[in-house]
Design a protein around this motif. Structure first.
Motif, short mmCIF file in Angstrom:
data_model
loop_
_atom_site.label_atom_id
_atom_site.label_comp_id
_atom_site.label_asym_id
_atom_site.label_seq_id
_atom_site.Cartn_x
_atom_site.Cartn_y
_atom_site.Cartn_z
N ILE A 195 5.30 -5.51 -13.22
CA ILE A 195 6.17 -4.81 -12.28
C ILE A 195 5.35 -4.32 -11.08
O ILE A 195 4.28 -3.72 -11.25
CB ILE A 195 6.86 -3.63 -12.98
CG1 ILE A 195 7.83 -4.15 -14.06
CG2 ILE A 195 7.62 -2.76 -11.98
CD1 ILE A 195 8.44 -3.07 -14.92
N ASP A 196 5.88 -4.62 -9.90
CA ASP A 196 5.26 -4.17 -8.64
C ASP A 196 3.92 -4.85 -8.35
O ASP A 196 3.14 -4.35 -7.54
CB ASP A 196 5.06 -2.64 -8.67
CG ASP A 196 5.25 -2.01 -7.28
OD1 ASP A 196 5.70 -2.73 -6.36
OD2 ASP A 196 4.94 -0.82 -7.13
N LYS A 197 3.65 -5.99 -9.01
CA LYS A 197 2.40 -6.72 -8.76
C LYS A 197 2.74 -8.19 -8.54
O LYS A 197 2.78 -8.98 -9.48
CB LYS A 197 1.43 -6.57 -9.92
CG LYS A 197 0.88 -5.16 -10.07
CD LYS A 197 -0.17 -5.08 -11.17
CE LYS A 197 -0.72 -3.67 -11.30
NZ LYS A 197 -1.75 -3.59 -12.37
N PRO A 198 3.03 -8.57 -7.29
CA PRO A 198 3.41 -9.96 -6.99
C PRO A 198 2.30 -10.94 -7.36
O PRO A 198 1.11 -10.62 -7.30
CB PRO A 198 3.66 -9.95 -5.48
CG PRO A 198 3.86 -8.52 -5.14
CD PRO A 198 3.01 -7.74 -6.09
N SER A 199 2.72 -12.15 -7.73
CA SER A 199 1.77 -13.22 -8.04
C SER A 199 1.51 -14.05 -6.80
O SER A 199 2.38 -14.17 -5.91
CB SER A 199 2.36 -14.11 -9.14
OG SER A 199 1.62 -15.30 -9.27
#
Length: 431
Positions: free
Chosen positions: A324-328
């Motif tokens: 969550i809240d950590k784009p790839s």
């Protein structure tokens, strides 16, 4: 000669010694009528044996030791179960031995009587290189022995998993649906996070989750929240929505304390196997299959049906985020891979079928397990590569599951004489 006690047990079991003119240590003529059956539990090594000693037939048990003194070293002299031993079979007779009741035990010494071929074969087996000591002799093992070996190891492996499932069943007050959910969570941990996933399944019941079937967002929120994987400060809209949903249902259902994020393993885990993604995948399966147990037991009779059962669409957000809240930096899979589905068939479905069959006492479920595994492609991992290197090449998942069980229970602990392959390599050559 250096050997373990199980070597002498095999020598007795298969009668690999010269039986001409047998006598006990006191010179009494001995004939073996029945060797008895091998006891793998506590008590004498061979039960219900029969010997002819002098002019009398004796019925009882046989105990095997390297030295006569091992009788006392193992405290058999204080164990009433050993009062029924009619013959003590040893390599060295280094001390006279009495039963607990004070009577003498007839003793047969095998030193000098074991067939030379058997001794050589045993030494050759022990001197094998690598973790598969039998590697150099595998080419001489008939296919039927190989198949029987893998079948036995597979059944033993399934028995262990079935016990875990039946223990879960008791924990769930004999609720098979809840048990199925917990086993699914365990399977989605894929070893690294299995215990944590199982812990999570105890914090949010399947009964609660399936009330929201069709709405994977709510199921995601409840599971991720209780997993402790929704961070306290979130910048993106989706994460904030999950937090609001979790806060609402946490109060509605009165959930207990959530897990701590430190209970989950991320280090050393491939991003595609992060627990956040696995939890979301479980949420999608539950949202799609509220009748989870019924689907696994009765609506999935073929691999193609299972692929439909596990055919889920990963939410758009989770196609671009590992957490969550950590784009790839790259796009993630939109569905479960064939490899993941195959692992679920092997580690979730087959053990569940096996355990269910044991519970209702229907052997047909065991056959279903075998049939399904024989339809599946063989697995690839470091254990299977060891067998491939020895030219023992698996054809199906039936073989590979047997090989994994064989490696862990026999090869690695070097229990060669408890294995059918090792037993076959031990026997003397035909003359």
């Amino acid at each position: 000669m250096d050997f373990q006690e199980n070597f002498l047990q095999s020598v007795w079991k298969y009668q690999y010694f010269d039986k001409n003119g047998l006598q006990t240590t006191d010179g009494t003529p001995l004939s073996i009528i029945k060797i008895g059956y091998h006891n793998f539990y506590e008590g004498p090594d061979f039960l219900e044996s029969q010997i002819h000693l002098g002019n009398i037939d004796y019925y009882g048990h046989v105990e095997i030791h390297r030295k006569s003194s091992d009788w006392k070293n193992h405290d058999h002299n204080n164990d009433e179960r050993y009062n029924s031993v009619v013959l003590h079979v040893v390599w060295d007779d280094d001390k006279p031995i009495l039963r607990k009741d004070g009577t003498t035990i007839p003793t047969l010494v095998l030193k000098g009587k074991v067939l030379l071929d058997v001794i050589r074969n045993y030494e050759r087996l022990l001197n094998g290189e690598g973790e598969l000591l039998c590697a150099s002799g595998l080419d001489f093992i008939p296919d039927i022995i190989r198949f029987s070996t893998l079948e036995k190891s597979l059944v033993e492996r399934l028995e262990i998993k079935a016990k875990l499932i039946l223990d879960l069943l008791e924990e769930c007050n004999m609720d098979w649906e809840e048990t199925c959910f917990r086993w699914l969570m365990n399977a989605f941990g894929f070893k690294t996070n299995s215990e944590s996933m199982l812990h999570l399944s105890r914090l949010v019941s399947f009964k609660t989750l399936k009330k929201h079937s069709g709405n994977s967002l709510i199921i995601q929120a409840m599971l991720l929240g209780q997993a402790g994987l929704i961070p306290p400060s979130i910048n993106d809209d989706y994460g904030q929505l999950l937090q609001r949903e979790y806060d609402f249902y946490h109060k509605k259902y009165g959930f207990g304390n959530a897990m701590h994020p430190s209970e989950w393993k991320f280090m050393g885990v491939r991003p595609g196997n992060f627990p956040t993604l696995r939890i979301v995948q479980v949420a999608e399966i539950i949202a799609k299959n509220p009748s989870l147990l019924s689907g696994v037991l009765h609506e999935t009779s073929s691999i193609s049906n299972f692929k439909k059962f596990f055919s889920i669409q990963i939410p758009e957000y989770w196609q671009h985020h590992y957490q969550i809240d950590k784009p790839s930096n790259r796009n993630l899979p939109k569905s479960l891979s064939n490899q993941t589905i195959n692992l679920l068939l092997i580690n979730f479905v087959v053990p569940l079928w096996f355990a269910y069959g044991k519970y209702i006492q229907d052997n047909g479920w065991q056959e279903k397990c075998f049939d399904l595994l024989q339809e599946m492609e063989p697995e690839e991992n470091f254990i299977i590569r060891k067998f491939n290197a020895c030219n023992w090449n698996p054809k199906t998942a039936f073989d590979t599951q047997g090989m994994i069980g064989q490696f862990h229970n026999y090869c690695k602990p070097k229990k060669c004489l408890d294995c059918k392959v090792g037993q076959n390599l031990l026997k003397p050559s035909k003359k």
